[in-house]
Scaffold this motif. Structure first.
Motif, mmCIF file in Angstrom:
data_model
loop_
_atom_site.group_PDB
_atom_site.id
_atom_site.type_symbol
_atom_site.label_atom_id
_atom_site.label_comp_id
_atom_site.label_asym_id
_atom_site.label_seq_id
_atom_site.Cartn_x
_atom_site.Cartn_y
_atom_site.Cartn_z
ATOM 1 N N LEU A 45 -17.118 -34.877 -55.549
ATOM 2 C CA LEU A 45 -16.311 -34.887 -53.493
ATOM 3 C C LEU A 45 -17.318 -35.066 -52.819
ATOM 4 C CD1 LEU A 45 -18.015 -30.554 -54.250
ATOM 5 C CD2 LEU A 45 -15.882 -31.173 -53.770
ATOM 6 N N ALA A 46 -17.784 -36.169 -52.675
ATOM 7 C CA ALA A 46 -19.008 -37.248 -51.464
ATOM 8 C C ALA A 46 -17.743 -38.761 -51.699
ATOM 9 C CB ALA A 46 -20.201 -37.897 -52.267
ATOM 10 N N ALA A 47 -17.501 -38.759 -52.870
ATOM 11 C CA ALA A 47 -16.469 -39.557 -53.264
ATOM 12 C C ALA A 47 -14.460 -39.271 -52.366
ATOM 13 C CB ALA A 47 -16.335 -40.181 -53.934
ATOM 14 N N PHE A 48 -14.324 -38.144 -52.898
ATOM 15 C CA PHE A 48 -13.094 -37.850 -51.783
ATOM 16 C C PHE A 48 -14.210 -37.719 -50.520
ATOM 17 C CE2 PHE A 48 -11.111 -33.629 -50.173
ATOM 18 C CZ PHE A 48 -9.908 -34.518 -50.509
ATOM 19 N N ALA A 49 -14.699 -36.970 -49.897
ATOM 20 C CA ALA A 49 -15.185 -37.504 -48.237
ATOM 21 C C ALA A 49 -14.544 -38.305 -48.227
ATOM 22 C CB ALA A 49 -16.558 -35.883 -47.925
ATOM 23 N N GLU A 50 -15.793 -39.284 -48.612
ATOM 24 C CA GLU A 50 -15.237 -41.307 -48.327
ATOM 25 C C GLU A 50 -14.268 -41.028 -48.764
ATOM 26 O OE1 GLU A 50 -17.787 -43.135 -50.173
ATOM 27 O OE2 GLU A 50 -18.588 -44.414 -49.439
ATOM 28 N N ARG A 51 -13.373 -41.056 -48.964
ATOM 29 C CA ARG A 51 -11.553 -42.335 -49.036
ATOM 30 C C ARG A 51 -11.041 -41.149 -47.728
ATOM 31 N NH1 ARG A 51 -11.683 -40.369 -54.321
ATOM 32 N NH2 ARG A 51 -10.098 -38.770 -54.905
ATOM 33 N N THR A 52 -11.414 -40.003 -47.386
ATOM 34 C CA THR A 52 -10.170 -38.966 -47.137
ATOM 35 C C THR A 52 -11.059 -38.573 -46.109
ATOM 36 O OG1 THR A 52 -11.359 -37.180 -47.817
ATOM 37 C CG2 THR A 52 -9.162 -37.351 -48.485
ATOM 38 N N GLY A 53 -12.044 -40.025 -44.863
ATOM 39 C CA GLY A 53 -12.419 -39.562 -43.838
ATOM 40 C C GLY A 53 -13.340 -38.548 -43.249
ATOM 41 N N MET A 54 -13.402 -37.522 -44.035
ATOM 42 C CA MET A 54 -13.834 -36.583 -43.475
ATOM 43 C C MET A 54 -15.174 -36.776 -43.605
ATOM 44 S SD MET A 54 -12.053 -32.809 -45.755
ATOM 45 C CE MET A 54 -10.115 -33.182 -45.963
ATOM 46 N N THR A 55 -16.031 -36.133 -42.826
ATOM 47 C CA THR A 55 -17.415 -35.804 -42.519
ATOM 48 C C THR A 55 -18.237 -35.127 -43.249
ATOM 49 O OG1 THR A 55 -17.567 -35.742 -39.884
ATOM 50 C CG2 THR A 55 -19.669 -35.217 -41.037
ATOM 51 N N LEU A 56 -19.381 -35.759 -44.521
ATOM 52 C CA LEU A 56 -19.420 -34.491 -45.654
ATOM 53 C C LEU A 56 -20.939 -34.089 -45.266
ATOM 54 C CD1 LEU A 56 -19.490 -34.044 -48.699
ATOM 55 C CD2 LEU A 56 -20.722 -36.634 -49.249
ATOM 56 N N ARG A 57 -21.272 -32.484 -45.179
ATOM 57 C CA ARG A 57 -22.015 -31.551 -44.709
ATOM 58 C C ARG A 57 -22.798 -31.505 -45.968
ATOM 59 N NH1 ARG A 57 -23.386 -28.412 -40.555
ATOM 60 N NH2 ARG A 57 -25.038 -27.470 -41.250
ATOM 61 N N GLY A 58 -23.884 -31.733 -46.508
ATOM 62 C CA GLY A 58 -24.997 -32.039 -48.515
ATOM 63 C C GLY A 58 -25.634 -30.307 -47.669
ATOM 64 N N HIS A 59 -25.187 -29.460 -48.835
ATOM 65 C CA HIS A 59 -25.450 -27.908 -48.882
ATOM 66 C C HIS A 59 -26.031 -27.969 -50.681
ATOM 67 C CE1 HIS A 59 -25.801 -23.823 -47.938
ATOM 68 N NE2 HIS A 59 -25.134 -23.784 -49.111
ATOM 69 N N ALA A 60 -27.387 -27.305 -50.200
ATOM 70 C CA ALA A 60 -28.596 -27.244 -49.284
ATOM 71 C C ALA A 60 -29.785 -28.222 -49.995
ATOM 72 C CB ALA A 60 -28.571 -26.165 -49.026
ATOM 73 N N LEU A 61 -30.785 -28.765 -49.290
ATOM 74 C CA LEU A 61 -32.142 -29.188 -50.357
ATOM 75 C C LEU A 61 -32.614 -28.791 -50.808
ATOM 76 C CD1 LEU A 61 -32.384 -33.343 -48.302
ATOM 77 C CD2 LEU A 61 -31.596 -32.260 -50.382
#
Ligand code: 9MR
Length: 367
Positions: A99-115
């Motif tokens: 999911l992190a790679a997908f967000a990076e590739r597509t220019g989406m701001t990634l929100r990490g949920h939840a520590l």
């Protein structure tokens, strides 16, 4: 959906498949230009997105909705403690990394949920001594935040700190982290997260504050007190997240919620998990969709009048992927019918809720 829309969707799928990885962000940005919700929101100064799971890699049509409409993506379950660490000594990074790679590739701001969340703790964690739980807490934050440093833009560092029903002093939610450190776990988590990534935005994400009843008001007071304490203690905090799982069967006063939001000067305010539980609405779909849409519009109009609100995230995008389906199947809703809480239906068509959201964003821009 008409024939031509289907054809053009297929054409786009083919086009995207043919592009080299480097050209994808550009192609996706181009797709979003023709009226995606993310573009409409952006014109009102709002980052719009949705939570997602790895199902978007299997369901191409669903993935296209994200590509067209979302500028931000929240990991739905895949960065949660129990998903990353199903067993003691074992880390499962695969889905979160994808999911992190997908967000990076597509220019989406990634929100990490939840520590850190006192719910959903796996049994292996609960079986540890308090000293070991304290060690795992620090290790978890340091390992996860460092791994995604520079890729996650906002971390929900602490999820749902309050639940008055647990009877703890201050209304705090009970669970292993609270047991190990007391309420000070919140400050500790923020400081450790900041140490692991000096640039990521740090958020506390809370539920139920939107409600105008005893529970909602108690949690609001808890949040106000917590933020004041964290400020006094010099703890790092950039964002307050309010989930926005709206339950029209309960009392609401959107203006009072907006007034509450105005208390938090100097912080960004994000609506992080927006959806509308339609269990109390009539079964007829047209009526039900209209009421859901009205709820979206009224809520968003009130909160978007608060300048610090700059992000709106839906909890999934299409009805059949909503968590309310799990509740319906488990008999935990007033009705077992398929819920319709989101801006798209199970055939990926825009619903009245989509138009209500777009209207609320446009009205903010015009105001
Ligand atoms: O959508 C999530 C669902 O699939 C999980 O089973 C559940 C438990 O981990 O969590 C759901 O997401 C919740 C979120 O993490 C926190 N706020 C409430 C959300 C809906 O329950």
């Amino acid at each position: 959906m008409g024939m031509s829309a289907n054809l053009s969707r297929r054409k786009t799928l083919g086009l995207l498949a043919a592009l080299p990885a480097g050209g994808l962000a550009h192609a996706y940005a181009a797709r979003r230009k023709d009226g995606g919700l993310g573009e409409i929101a952006a014109r009102a100064g709002v980052t719009y997105g949705a939570s997602a799971g790895t199902v978007i890699f299997d369901d191409a049509e669903y993935r296209l909705l994200y590509l067209k409409h979302c500028k931000a993506l929240t990991t739905d379950v895949d960065m949660k403690f129990d998903w990353l660490r199903p067993e003691a000594g074992k880390w499962d990074w695969g889905p979160a990394d994808r999911l992190a790679a997908f967000a990076e590739r597509t220019g989406m701001t990634l929100r990490g949920h939840a520590l850190i969340w006192n719910e959903n703790a796996p049994d292996w964690l609960k079986a540890l001594s308090l000293a070991e739980i304290r060690r795992v807490f620090d290790e978890h934050i340091e390992t996860v935040v460092a791994r995604y440093a520079g890729r996650v833009a906002v971390w929900d560092v602490v999820n749902e700190p309050f639940w008055p029903g647990h009877g703890k002093p201050g209304g705090y939610r009970a669970g292993p982290w609270h047991e190990a450190f007391g309420p000070g776990y919140v400050e500790r988590a923020l400081k450790r997260a900041r140490a692991a990534d000096p640039h990521v935005k740090l958020a506390i994400n809370e539920a139920h504050c939107e409600r105008d009843d005893d529970v909602g008001r108690a949690i609001r007071e808890g949040m106000s007190r917590l933020v004041a304490q964290l400020r006094d203690a010099g703890a790092p905090l950039d964002v307050l997240g309010f989930q926005g799982h709206l339950q029209p069967g309960r009392p609401y006063d959107d203006a009072a919620f907006a007034a509450f939001l105005r208390r938090f000067s100097g912080l960004e305010l994000h609506i992080t998990e927006l959806d509308v539980n339609d269990e109390t609405f009539p079964a007829a779909i047209r009526k039900r969709d209209a009421l859901v849409a009205r709820r979206y519009h009224d809520f968003l109009s009130a909160v978007l009048a608060v300048p610090a609100v700059n992000t709106v995230i839906n909890w999934q995008l299409a009805d059949h992927y909503s968590w309310y389906n799990d509740l319906a199947r488990a008999g935990q809703l007033r009705s077992r019918r398929a819920p319709r809480p989101l801006p798209f239906d199970s055939a990926y068509r825009r619903k009245p809720a989509w138009f209500a959201m777009a209207r609320a964003f446009r009205e903010r821009k015009a105001a």
